[in-house]
Structures are given as structure tokens and as C-alpha cells.
Design an enzyme around this catalytic site. Structure first.
Site, mmCIF file in Angstrom:
data_model
loop_
_atom_site.group_PDB
_atom_site.id
_atom_site.type_symbol
_atom_site.label_atom_id
_atom_site.label_comp_id
_atom_site.label_asym_id
_atom_site.label_seq_id
_atom_site.Cartn_x
_atom_site.Cartn_y
_atom_site.Cartn_z
ATOM 1 N N CYS A 24 -0.501 -23.354 -57.368
ATOM 2 C CA CYS A 24 -0.712 -24.793 -57.206
ATOM 3 C C CYS A 24 -1.718 -25.103 -56.096
ATOM 4 C CB CYS A 24 0.613 -25.494 -56.943
ATOM 5 S SG CYS A 24 1.475 -24.977 -55.433
ATOM 6 N N ASP A 78 4.488 -11.784 -30.605
ATOM 7 C CA ASP A 78 4.810 -12.007 -29.193
ATOM 8 C C ASP A 78 4.160 -13.311 -28.744
ATOM 9 O OD1 ASP A 78 6.102 -9.572 -29.216
ATOM 10 O OD2 ASP A 78 4.382 -8.472 -28.399
ATOM 11 N N THR A 110 -0.667 7.088 -33.919
ATOM 12 C CA THR A 110 -0.249 8.431 -33.525
ATOM 13 C C THR A 110 -0.714 9.469 -34.551
ATOM 14 O OG1 THR A 110 1.704 7.509 -32.436
ATOM 15 C CG2 THR A 110 1.741 9.857 -32.928
ATOM 16 N N LEU A 168 4.019 -9.488 -14.651
ATOM 17 C CA LEU A 168 3.313 -10.390 -15.551
ATOM 18 C C LEU A 168 3.169 -9.834 -16.956
ATOM 19 C CD1 LEU A 168 0.416 -11.586 -13.186
ATOM 20 C CD2 LEU A 168 2.538 -12.793 -13.758
ATOM 21 N N ASP A 203 13.474 -5.771 -20.138
ATOM 22 C CA ASP A 203 14.785 -6.077 -20.701
ATOM 23 C C ASP A 203 14.692 -7.084 -21.842
ATOM 24 O OD1 ASP A 203 16.409 -4.415 -19.203
ATOM 25 O OD2 ASP A 203 16.681 -5.867 -17.599
#
Length: 628
Positions: free
Chosen positions: A59, A323, A451, A609, A616
Site C-alpha cells: 500500500c 543504544d 571475529t 562517560l 552495570d
């Protein structure tokens, strides 16, 4: 979207009818699409004069094509059709000038006009997507519309519209259009006009609703009592990694949580869906341009494989993580972890159990639906054999891998864990096999693709021939990671193409495609005189976990930097937009995309910063606006 009342469908692409300006509507019966004509996702993308119209024959494609062919204007990319109702401008293609676009709710005194956009909300027949059509004729008791992706049958001969919708005028003069299809509802219509009378005003959201709050539960020694289920292998692995039943080693922080308003979460949900679509669009742009692709430092020998991965597996991404910085200053995305994202366990399992154990009934858990969304994504992934869950020795990877395994198993997929590559071998057919002799054909991994590429770079020779590691001679030695992840007969999640949106080289390209977009930060490959007035951040294009990031003030003073293994990689420059600092912690909001849609949210915190792998994750609760 098919209509249950439709008769036999016309084959995919067949012309169903023609409306104003000679604009044709086509059948979108995807089951009948010829794979020779449409061998991959890219072949479904429709362009006119180099201008992207949309995905055949949906649409949104029809509406954008109608506007372009009749008026030379288009609307911006949207994640879903109902998001068009939030747009407030059209772009004139000839000179990129912006023209005002006004929205009018269903029932508005100002009636729709021929040529305007009619927008359906998400729900019912238009579940998830919403819908858009072009209004062809407006009558006191009905409107006639043209559209795609509802019916797949021809319009009656000589008719320039696909169907009629009943309408009525109420006592106050409001014009109401009935949606007719089951469960569907109409948001309203959109006119290109400067006149804002009776229009939906631009939302003036109180910016304070985007400030993250902090609170605590009553301390009654809860932290000293176990609260995770050690009978579950993912929770047991989490307890082992954290050396206890906790989210943080700081006892005081175990009673602290963060609060986000419903308005802020709604914006993050929209941002997640819209940004995913934007990153996918930018990925297509990169894969169409060798000069852009060269900026990503991916071995050229893999470029054809990247393009095949995109063509065949564009819709097979399970999950990624955005993030964000969120505060009264706005909502800005830093990057998209589309490959090997983490924090799903904490968000989808642990923060909810924390609330139950610690007695937090403030608001709701924004990770409550994440596990179910992952289960659904795995059900749709097409895995028809054992899924091998590959992870490294890191303890965080151990619990994260087991959480994803639990979701795949809930979707009915048999899973086996493989730690590292020890015990892998080859069978007589040249396939990589697990320690039990089962061929490895489906893989979910915690490793980033980068990696595996590091191994590949070491093995590439100057003329970029396929390295021996990927050829049949590889059976003469033990399999390495690249031998598994880069084999053509192994299907890996996330797909190889996620290298592109995960690479920070995508950020300057996004900024060039969507300049000044409210969710984006100005990003460049090279700084310019007009860049960094509020400071800037230097990032390696393939960095992970906050490694090798440097933050500078506007006068080029280094504010902070992190160590890591990516200091020899190319870099990009991004305008500095700091995290909000709340009681000494810098707080980053993360949202998860699952199968391309919002799936949940969490916060990560750090005194520094930069958020890193050691930062945590404290509980997040979503609370009503009025409670802030």
C-alpha cells in the site's frame, strides 16, 4: 493484506486497475510471485527515475507512486503505513523543497479531498502495519479509494477506484468514514496544505517526560536471599557470572531502579521501529555501491557473499540492540548492535524477577514481552535441524547463550551448546560436525562476525582468492571459527549482512541519507569546520563494548578515552551528545528489535562517560506520566 471475501487472486504483479494519472494498481499475491522474476528481496524494491517508491506491491508503494506521478512529490520512508499520519511534510523531488502536510482525524469538520491520503491505524485486518490509500472521490455518504495490498482481484471495467467506504456527517459537521474490514479503524486523512484549521496539531510533548528518574525499594535484607532459579541453566549461569543473586556488586545499588515515562517509552518504540527501517535502507545503499562498501574494511572476497546474504536472508535477523541517550534534550541513537547484541537475559528475565523479589510494584517491566517475541522470531526463522549455540569462554556469553537457547527451544527447535571450537571435526562429506558427529548446519553465535573476519584477513592472499580455510583442503586440520561461520552450507544467526548496520561506518552514511533526522547524531568520516560545536566522539568502525572510544570537548580537549583492541581500525566522528547523569551514574537506554520490531528496553549505567562491557544493568520500570 488479503481480504477474506476476495475471489480467486490475480497473479503477483498483474494490473488490477488504473486511476488518476494513469497510475496502475497491482496484485500483491506474494504466493504467486515468479521466483525467476523476483529471485531476491532487492528485486521487490521499486524505483521510478531513481526515486524509491517502496516494496512491490504494497500500500505504501502505491501511495508514494501516485503522489510522485501526479504531483512530483513523495513522503519520507516510514516503518509502517500508520506512521505516515505523523509526517508533516512532503518532498518535491525536482528541488528537494519541503511542502507542508496536515493530518485530520476521522470525524474532522474539514473533509477529505480527492488525491489526499487516507490512513488506517494498526489493528484488525491491518495488524502491525496499518494501511494507506488514495481518496479518489468524496460524496456525502461514501468515499471512493484506490489502493494496493487488500484485494487481489481486478476493478470493474472503466472504474478508477478499488472500493467504496461508507461515510456520514454528524450534527457538528464532522465527516466520519467507516473502515468496514474486521477490526480495522481509520486514523484520518492527510492534505498537502498550509491551512491548519481543524488539523491535528503537532504534538507538543512536555520534554520533562523524557527525563529518566531514579527510585529505590524498601530495604529489608532482600539482597541476602536467593531469588533466581538455579534449576534453570540460564539463571544458574547468570548467578555464576555475577557471583551471586544480583545485578550489581554494590549492595546499595541492588535496591535502586530507574523510572521511564509511558510517553518516553512510546517514543522509543517508534524510534526502534523507524531506525531499524532506516538502517536497512542504508544497508541497501551500501551494498549497491562498491565505494561505500570499501569504507567498511570487509575483505573484498566476501562482498559477493554479503550481497547474497542480504538478498536471501534480509528477513531472517532475529534480534539487535539500539543504544540511546534519552532526556529532556531529546532521544538520540548512538549505534545499532545488529550483530551479536547482548543484555537480553537481564532485560527479558532478570529485571522482572528482581521486581518480584525486591517488592517493586512501581509501574511495569519493559522487558516483560521480550522472551515471547524471541520465541516467535525463532518459530519464523525456518530452522529445520539442530541449532548449534556457539559461545566463548566469557561468563556473560554463557548465560546469554543459554537464554537465547531457552527461547529457541520454546519455539520447538532442538539446540546443542558448543563452547569454543574444541571437539569440532569433519565428516566424509566435508561437513563440519559437532562432538557427537552431527553436521553443523544452523548456528546462533555470541561472536561478532568481525571475529571470524579477523581470521579471514590473516588467511587472505594478495589476489583475494578464497582462502584455503574455506576450501575442501580445510578437512586436513581441525575446524576453526571461520570454517564454521563462513561455510556456504551453514546458516548463521545473525546473518552475514548484519556486518553492515553494526559497523559504525554506517553512521555517516545514515546522516547523509537522513540529514538532521531527530533520532540521529551528525556523523562524519572526517571532521569539518561546522562539526563538533558541542564536542565530538571518535569511534573505531568495528569497535565493540565501548572499546577505543575517545570523547573531546568543543576545544579539542580530551575528556575521556577507553582502551581496547580496535585502535588500529579506521574511525568515524560523531557529534557528542552525553548521557544523562543521575546520582553519579551515566544512564543509557537500550531497546531491542526482534524480527525488525520493538521488543523491550533496559538501562545500562556507569560512573564514566562511556558504557562498556563492564557497565552495570540496573532495573528499569515504565510508569504513568502522571506519576513522575
Amino acid at each position: 493484506m488479503t481480504d477474506s471475501t476476495s475471489t480467486a487472486a490475480e497473479p503477483f504483479g498483474a494490473i488490477l486497475g488504473t486511476t488518476h494519472g494513469g497510475v496502475t494498481a497491482h496484485s500483491s499475491d506474494y504466493e504467486s510471485a515468479d521466483p525467476l522474476d523476483h529471485p531476491d528481496h532487492d528485486s521487490y524494491r521499486h524505483f521510478i527515475d531513481g526515486e524509491y517508491m517502496g516494496y512491490k506491491w504494497q500500500c505504501v508503494e502505491f501511495a508514494r507512486r501516485w503522489l510522485y506521478l501526479n504531483h512530483g512529490v513523495v513522503f519520507d520512508d516510514v516503518p509502517m503505513a500508520y506512521d505516515i499520519f505523523r509526517l508533516r511534510s512532503l518532498r518535491r523531488v525536482s528541488d528537494d523543497q519541503r511542502l507542508p502536510l496536515q493530518a485530520f482525524h476521522n470525524g474532522a469538520v474539514r473533509r477529505p479531498q480527492p488525491g489526499c491520503l487516507l490512513i488506517w491505524n494498526e489493528g484488525g485486518e491491518f495488524h502491525v502495519t496499518g494501511h494507506v490509500a488514495i481518496v479518489i472521490e468524496v460524496l456525502p455518504d461514501r468515499v471512493r479509494i484506490a489502493e494496493q495490498n487488500v484485494h487481489h482481484t481486478p476493478w470493474p471495467a472503466g472504474q478508477s477506484w478499488s472500493r467504496e467506504l461508507p461515510a456520514r456527517i454528524d450534527a457538528e459537521g464532522g465527516y466520519w468514514i467507516q473502515a468496514t474490514l474486521p477490526g480495522a479503524s481509520i486514523l484520518g486523512w492527510m492534505l498537502q496544505t498550509d491551512d491548519t484549521d481543524h488539523a491535528v496539531p503537532l504534538e507538543q510533548t512536555d520534554s520533562a517526560l523524557f527525563d529518566i528518574g531514579v527510585a529505590g525499594v524498601v530495604e529489608a535484607g532482600q539482597h541476602a536471599r536467593p531469588w533466581l532459579d538455579l534449576a534453570r541453566e540460564d539463571e544458574a549461569a547468570f548467578v555464576a557470572a555475577m557471583a551471586g543473586h544480583r545485578l550489581t556488586t554494590d549492595v546499595a545499588d541492588q535496591y535502586r531502579y530507574f523510572r521511564l515515562s509511558e510517553t518516553a517509552l512510546d517514543e522509543l518504540r517508534r524510534a526502534t521501529d523507524e531506525l531499524h527501517a532506516m538502517f536497512m535502507h542504508a544497508t541497501q545503499v551500501v551494498l549497491n555501491d562498491d565505494k561505500l562498501l570499501a569504507l567498511f574494511n570487509i575483505p573484498e572476497v566476501l562482498w559477493p557473499r554479503l550481497r547474497v546474504s542480504w538478498e536471501r536472508r534480509r528477513g531472517q535477523m532475529i534480534t539487535g540492540r539500539f543504544d540511546f541517550s534519552v532526556s529532556h534534550r531529546g532521544v538520540k541513537v548512538y549505534e545499532y548492535n545488529a550483530d551479536s547484541a547482548s543484555c537480553h537475559m537481564e532485560t527479558g528475565r532478570v529485571q522482572g524477577k528482581w521486581a518480584t523479589h525486591f517488592g517493586c510494584d512501581d509501574g511495569r517491566d519493559p522487558g516483560d514481552d521480550l522472551f515471547d517475541a524471541l520465541v516467535k522470531a525463532w518459530r519464523d526463522a525456518g530452522v529445520d535441524d539442530v541449532l548449534h549455540i556457539m559461545y566463548d569462554a566469557d561468563m556473560e556469553e554463557a548465560y546469554h547463550a543459554r537464554f537465547i537457547k531457552s527461547a529457541a527451544e520454546a519455539a520447538g527447535i532442538e539446540c546443542r551448546m558448543i563452547r569454543g571450537v574444541a571437539g569440532l571435526g569433519w565428516n566424509a562429506a566435508g561437513e563440519v560436525i559437532d562432538p557427537h558427529g552431527h553436521p553443523i548446519r544452523w548456528v546462533w553465535k555470541t561472536w561478532s562476525w568481525e571475529t571470524a573476519l579477523d581470521q579471514l584477513r590473516d588467511e587472505c592472499i594478495e589476489d583475494d582468492r578464497v582462502p584455503i580455510a574455506l576450501g575442501p583442503e580445510g578437512a586436513r586440520r581441525a575446524p576453526r571459527l571461520a570454517d564454521v561461520l563462513l561455510r556456504r552450507d551453514v546458516v548463521v544467526f545473525e546473518p552475514l549482512w548484519t556486518l553492515i548496520p553494526s559497523n559504525k561506518a554506517i553512521l555517516p552514511i545514515l546522516w547523509s541519507i537522513f540529514p538532521n533526522h531527530p533520532y540521529l547524531l551528525d556523523s562524519r568520516f572526517e571532521p569539518a569546520p561546522d562539526f563538533g560545536e558541542g564536542g565530538y566522539v571518535v569511534k573505531p568502525i568495528v569497535g565493540r563494548c565501548g572499546a577505543n572510544i575517545s570523547i573531546y570537548s568543543a576545544d579539542d580537549t580530551l575528556l575521556t578515552e577507553t582502551d581496547g583492541k580496535f585502535d588500529d581500525r579506521a574511525q568515524i566522528y560523531q557529534a557528542y551528545f552525553g548521557l544523562p547523569n543521575i546520582e553519579g551514574l551515566n544512564v543509557q537506554v537500550c531497546t531491542f528489535s526482534v524480527d525488525g520490531m520493538y521488543g523491550g528496553a533496559c538501562v545500562r549505567v556507569d560512573p564514566s562517560l562511556v558504557i562498556t562491557t563492564d557497565s552495570d544493568l540496573l532495573p528499569l520500570r515504565v510508569v504513568p506520566d502522571r506519576s513522575l
